[in-house]
Design a protein around this motif. Structure first.
Motif, PDB file in Angstrom:
ATOM      1  N   GLN A  59       0.824  -1.208   0.000  1.00 26.86           N
ATOM      2  CA  GLN A  59       0.000   0.000   0.000  1.00 26.86           C
ATOM      3  C   GLN A  59       0.855   1.253   0.000  1.00 26.86           C
ATOM      4  O   GLN A  59       0.538   2.229  -0.692  1.00 26.86           O
ATOM      5  CB  GLN A  59      -0.948   0.027   1.192  1.00 26.86           C
ATOM      6  N   LEU A  60       1.952   1.252   0.746  1.00 26.15           N
ATOM      7  CA  LEU A  60       2.820   2.419   0.760  1.00 26.15           C
ATOM      8  C   LEU A  60       3.474   2.626  -0.605  1.00 26.15           C
ATOM      9  O   LEU A  60       3.651   3.768  -1.051  1.00 26.15           O
ATOM     10  CB  LEU A  60       3.881   2.273   1.844  1.00 26.15           C
ATOM     11  N   VAL A  61       3.816   1.527  -1.280  1.00 26.72           N
ATOM     12  CA  VAL A  61       4.341   1.630  -2.648  1.00 26.72           C
ATOM     13  C   VAL A  61       3.292   2.270  -3.558  1.00 26.72           C
ATOM     14  O   VAL A  61       3.589   3.161  -4.357  1.00 26.72           O
ATOM     15  CB  VAL A  61       4.745   0.241  -3.182  1.00 26.72           C
ATOM     16  N   GLY A  62       2.052   1.806  -3.426  1.00 23.96           N
ATOM     17  CA  GLY A  62       0.979   2.372  -4.229  1.00 23.96           C
ATOM     18  C   GLY A  62       0.770   3.847  -3.965  1.00 23.96           C
ATOM     19  O   GLY A  62       0.570   4.640  -4.902  1.00 23.96           O
ATOM     20  N   VAL A  63       0.823   4.243  -2.697  1.00 22.62           N
ATOM     21  CA  VAL A  63       0.677   5.657  -2.348  1.00 22.62           C
ATOM     22  C   VAL A  63       1.783   6.476  -3.006  1.00 22.62           C
ATOM     23  O   VAL A  63       1.532   7.547  -3.586  1.00 22.62           O
ATOM     24  CB  VAL A  63       0.686   5.847  -0.824  1.00 22.62           C
ATOM     25  N   GLY A  64       3.016   5.987  -2.950  1.00 22.37           N
ATOM     26  CA  GLY A  64       4.124   6.707  -3.571  1.00 22.37           C
ATOM     27  C   GLY A  64       3.959   6.851  -5.073  1.00 22.37           C
ATOM     28  O   GLY A  64       4.199   7.923  -5.638  1.00 22.37           O
ATOM     29  N   LEU A  65       3.520   5.781  -5.735  1.00 17.17           N
ATOM     30  CA  LEU A  65       3.313   5.829  -7.192  1.00 17.17           C
ATOM     31  C   LEU A  65       2.192   6.793  -7.560  1.00 17.17           C
ATOM     32  O   LEU A  65       2.298   7.539  -8.543  1.00 17.17           O
ATOM     33  CB  LEU A  65       3.005   4.433  -7.724  1.00 17.17           C
ATOM     34  N   LEU A  66       1.131   6.796  -6.783  1.00 15.86           N
ATOM     35  CA  LEU A  66       0.008   7.687  -7.083  1.00 15.86           C
ATOM     36  C   LEU A  66       0.367   9.148  -6.817  1.00 15.86           C
ATOM     37  O   LEU A  66      -0.070  10.043  -7.548  1.00 15.86           O
ATOM     38  CB  LEU A  66      -1.216   7.272  -6.274  1.00 15.86           C
ATOM     39  N   LEU A  67       1.172   9.405  -5.798  1.00 16.67           N
ATOM     40  CA  LEU A  67       1.655  10.765  -5.587  1.00 16.67           C
ATOM     41  C   LEU A  67       2.562  11.206  -6.744  1.00 16.67           C
ATOM     42  O   LEU A  67       2.496  12.351  -7.196  1.00 16.67           O
ATOM     43  CB  LEU A  67       2.405  10.866  -4.264  1.00 16.67           C
ATOM     44  N   ALA A  68       3.393  10.290  -7.235  1.00 20.65           N
ATOM     45  CA  ALA A  68       4.234  10.598  -8.399  1.00 20.65           C
ATOM     46  C   ALA A  68       3.364  10.841  -9.636  1.00 20.65           C
ATOM     47  O   ALA A  68       3.676  11.704 -10.468  1.00 20.65           O
ATOM     48  CB  ALA A  68       5.215   9.455  -8.657  1.00 20.65           C
ATOM     49  N   SER A  69       2.266  10.095  -9.747  1.00 21.56           N
ATOM     50  CA  SER A  69       1.332  10.307 -10.845  1.00 21.56           C
ATOM     51  C   SER A  69       0.727  11.705 -10.792  1.00 21.56           C
ATOM     52  O   SER A  69       0.671  12.415 -11.800  1.00 21.56           O
ATOM     53  CB  SER A  69       0.219   9.246 -10.768  1.00 21.56           C
ATOM     54  N   ALA A  70       0.284  12.110  -9.607  1.00 21.22           N
ATOM     55  CA  ALA A  70      -0.267  13.458  -9.437  1.00 21.22           C
ATOM     56  C   ALA A  70       0.792  14.518  -9.729  1.00 21.22           C
ATOM     57  O   ALA A  70       0.507  15.558 -10.349  1.00 21.22           O
ATOM     58  CB  ALA A  70      -0.813  13.621  -8.022  1.00 21.22           C
ATOM     59  N   ALA A  71       2.030  14.268  -9.311  1.00 22.88           N
ATOM     60  CA  ALA A  71       3.112  15.232  -9.543  1.00 22.88           C
ATOM     61  C   ALA A  71       3.411  15.367 -11.033  1.00 22.88           C
ATOM     62  O   ALA A  71       3.665  16.476 -11.530  1.00 22.88           O
ATOM     63  CB  ALA A  71       4.361  14.801  -8.787  1.00 22.88           C
ATOM     64  N   SER A  72       3.394  14.254 -11.773  1.00 24.60           N
ATOM     65  CA  SER A  72       3.626  14.299 -13.218  1.00 24.60           C
ATOM     66  C   SER A  72       2.588  15.181 -13.895  1.00 24.60           C
ATOM     67  O   SER A  72       2.905  16.017 -14.750  1.00 24.60           O
ATOM     68  CB  SER A  72       3.589  12.886 -13.805  1.00 24.60           C
ATOM     69  N   PHE A  73       1.355  14.992 -13.487  1.00 27.22           N
ATOM     70  CA  PHE A  73       0.283  15.796 -14.057  1.00 27.22           C
ATOM     71  C   PHE A  73       0.447  17.268 -13.684  1.00 27.22           C
ATOM     72  O   PHE A  73       0.281  18.170 -14.516  1.00 27.22           O
ATOM     73  CB  PHE A  73      -1.064  15.279 -13.559  1.00 27.22           C
ATOM     74  N   ALA A  74       0.770  17.542 -12.436  1.00 24.70           N
ATOM     75  CA  ALA A  74       0.902  18.920 -11.976  1.00 24.70           C
ATOM     76  C   ALA A  74       2.053  19.638 -12.679  1.00 24.70           C
ATOM     77  O   ALA A  74       1.930  20.799 -13.081  1.00 24.70           O
ATOM     78  CB  ALA A  74       1.105  18.943 -10.464  1.00 24.70           C
ATOM     79  N   ILE A  75       3.184  18.954 -12.852  1.00 27.29           N
ATOM     80  CA  ILE A  75       4.324  19.550 -13.554  1.00 27.29           C
ATOM     81  C   ILE A  75       3.947  19.866 -14.997  1.00 27.29           C
ATOM     82  O   ILE A  75       4.265  20.944 -15.527  1.00 27.29           O
ATOM     83  CB  ILE A  75       5.543  18.605 -13.496  1.00 27.29           C
ATOM     84  N   GLY A  76       3.250  18.923 -15.649  1.00 28.85           N
ATOM     85  CA  GLY A  76       2.794  19.178 -17.008  1.00 28.85           C
ATOM     86  C   GLY A  76       1.844  20.361 -17.074  1.00 28.85           C
ATOM     87  O   GLY A  76       1.903  21.178 -18.006  1.00 28.85           O
ATOM     88  N   SER A  77       0.974  20.490 -16.084  1.00 32.34           N
ATOM     89  CA  SER A  77       0.029  21.604 -16.050  1.00 32.34           C
ATOM     90  C   SER A  77       0.753  22.944 -15.976  1.00 32.34           C
ATOM     91  O   SER A  77       0.424  23.888 -16.692  1.00 32.34           O
ATOM     92  CB  SER A  77      -0.899  21.463 -14.839  1.00 32.34           C
ATOM     93  N   VAL A  78       1.745  23.022 -15.098  1.00 34.54           N
ATOM     94  CA  VAL A  78       2.499  24.270 -14.938  1.00 34.54           C
ATOM     95  C   VAL A  78       3.306  24.575 -16.201  1.00 34.54           C
ATOM     96  O   VAL A  78       3.364  25.713 -16.665  1.00 34.54           O
ATOM     97  CB  VAL A  78       3.416  24.183 -13.707  1.00 34.54           C
ATOM     98  N   TRP A  79       3.909  23.560 -16.772  1.00 39.41           N
ATOM     99  CA  TRP A  79       4.719  23.753 -17.972  1.00 39.41           C
ATOM    100  C   TRP A  79       3.864  24.253 -19.134  1.00 39.41           C
ATOM    101  O   TRP A  79       4.240  25.183 -19.858  1.00 39.41           O
ATOM    102  CB  TRP A  79       5.388  22.427 -18.345  1.00 39.41           C
ATOM    103  N   THR A  80       2.674  23.659 -19.329  1.00 43.98           N
ATOM    104  CA  THR A  80       1.829  24.053 -20.451  1.00 43.98           C
ATOM    105  C   THR A  80       1.225  25.430 -20.270  1.00 43.98           C
ATOM    106  O   THR A  80       0.713  26.018 -21.232  1.00 43.98           O
ATOM    107  CB  THR A  80       0.694  23.031 -20.664  1.00 43.98           C
ATOM    108  N   GLU A  81       1.297  25.974 -19.056  1.00 48.65           N
ATOM    109  CA  GLU A  81       0.748  27.309 -18.837  1.00 48.65           C
ATOM    110  C   GLU A  81       1.499  28.364 -19.633  1.00 48.65           C
ATOM    111  O   GLU A  81       0.981  29.459 -19.886  1.00 48.65           O
ATOM    112  CB  GLU A  81       0.785  27.656 -17.342  1.00 48.65           C
ATOM    113  N   ARG A  82       2.690  28.074 -20.066  1.00 46.35           N
ATOM    114  CA  ARG A  82       3.502  29.041 -20.808  1.00 46.35           C
ATOM    115  C   ARG A  82       3.047  29.200 -22.255  1.00 46.35           C
ATOM    116  O   ARG A  82       3.548  30.077 -22.963  1.00 46.35           O
ATOM    117  CB  ARG A  82       4.970  28.608 -20.787  1.00 46.35           C
ATOM    118  N   TYR A  83       2.138  28.346 -22.723  1.00 47.18           N
ATOM    119  CA  TYR A  83       1.783  28.310 -24.141  1.00 47.18           C
ATOM    120  C   TYR A  83       0.419  28.936 -24.412  1.00 47.18           C
ATOM    121  O   TYR A  83      -0.488  28.871 -23.579  1.00 47.18           O
ATOM    122  CB  TYR A  83       1.790  26.868 -24.650  1.00 47.18           C
TER     123      TYR A  83
END
Length: 342
Positions: A156-180
């Motif tokens: 479960q802790l592995v899953g939590v870490g992967l899902l947090l990384a999933s949310a972070a990937s999306f958030a980084i992409g969101s911030v990056w695309t804001e420049r366009y």
């Protein structure tokens, strides 16, 4: 229904309820489909279907569906790689280890991560004290949900870490695309992102052991989950979401983000015999409180503009976060103040 149609209050509530149910049950469909498909291949096939359906829709309904500018192409490439490919690869792998509701709750942290990354990466971004408090509250909610006791320091802790990384990937992409500043409507941009994301997922899947088609168990439940995720949760879900965006704006549409975990919890309990613990409920409450603090200014602005017919709610904040299956996109369309609807 035209994307530019402004529905009645009853229709809006019905669309909100439909989207909540479709996106909430999508986490249960992911869990069910993982019994038949390798995780990343499953995500890739889902987005194959979703992208073809949504591209077909925008090609038939819009004069502007082909990328025309460098900004379009770069935005699609970044979004497809981070907000679809990386995000869903981590999500589908992580969802193997956690209940449906926990996955939905952890992904509801995405708007807060997006706000945090925006402050770090974008010089113009500032965060007020209640926003900082909201992010802290959200992370406390994650700790409560994860319940990091010695008995839970496993899958479960592995899953939590992967899902947090999933949310972070999306958030980084969101911030990056804001420049366009894209030339295409939001629906067309989203359709191409799904297609690029499907390609990224196939490339990742091809490089991993156990991710080939020979590993698939072609069951009725697995195929049903695939069709449900590709056609309903993605293609139809996006169209319903775009209609809500036009009707009530991003701040209120983003509340779908915090209704889907409730649906995921109930559906997981009813269909998969998943347990709803006190830690899950308490953690979700903290994350919801954190979201309301982070988004307080945007929500207040939306409420103050309610009833005005001069400007649709969608245009209240051109850099507002919008929600896709429990995740937040950042909309930034330059001087026009909003993605135009065809």
């Amino acid at each position: 229904m035209s994307l530019s149609t402004m529905p009645s209050t009853r229709t809006t509530l019905s669309l909100f309820g439909l989207l909540t149910v479709v996106w909430g049950t999508s986490f249960v469909a992911i869990k069910a489909g993982l019994d038949s498909f390798p995780p990343i291949l499953f995500a890739a096939l889902r987005h194959d279907l979703a992208s073809l359906l949504l591209l077909g829709y925008v090609a038939a309904s819009s004069r502007r569906w082909l990328p025309r500018t460098r900004a379009d192409l770069e935005l699609i490439a970044i979004g497809g790689t981070l907000m679809v490919g990386g995000h869903f690869a981590l999500l589908f792998v992580g969802q193997q280890y956690v209940p449906s509701a926990l996955g939905a709750i952890l992904l509801s942290l995405t708007p807060m991560l997006t706000a945090l990354f925006a402050v770090v990466a974008l010089p113009a971004e500032r965060m007020r004290i209640h926003g900082v408090a909201g992010i802290v509250l959200g992370f406390l909610g994650v700790l409560v949900v994860a319940n990091p006791s010695p008995s839970s320091l496993g899958d479960q802790l592995v899953g939590v870490g992967l899902l947090l990384a999933s949310a972070a990937s999306f958030a980084i992409g969101s911030v990056w695309t804001e420049r366009y500043t894209p030339a295409l409507p939001l629906a067309s941009i989203q359709a191409w992102m799904l297609l690029v994301g499907a390609g990224v997922l196939h490339a990742i899947s091809a490089g991993l052991a156990g991710e080939s088609l020979t590993a698939v168990e072609w069951t009725h439940s697995g195929l049903l989950a695939l069709v449900y995720l590709g056609a309903f949760a993605s293609a139809i879900g996006f169209l319903v979401y775009f209609q809500l965006m036009d009707a009530v704006g991003p701040s209120e549409t983003s509340l779908v983000n915090y209704a889907t975990p409730v649906v995921a919890a109930v559906a997981g309990w009813a269909l998969l015999d998943e347990q709803i613990t006190a830690f899950t409920v308490a953690g979700f409450g903290l994350i919801l409180g954190g979201f309301l603090l982070v988004k307080a200014d945007a929500i207040r602005s939306s409420v103050l503009h309610r009833g005005s017919t001069a400007v649709p709610a969608f245009y209240d904040d051109p850099r507002e976060h919008v929600v896709v299956e429990g995740n937040a996109y950042v909309v930034d369309d330059g001087a026009e103040g909003g993605y135009p609807a065809d």
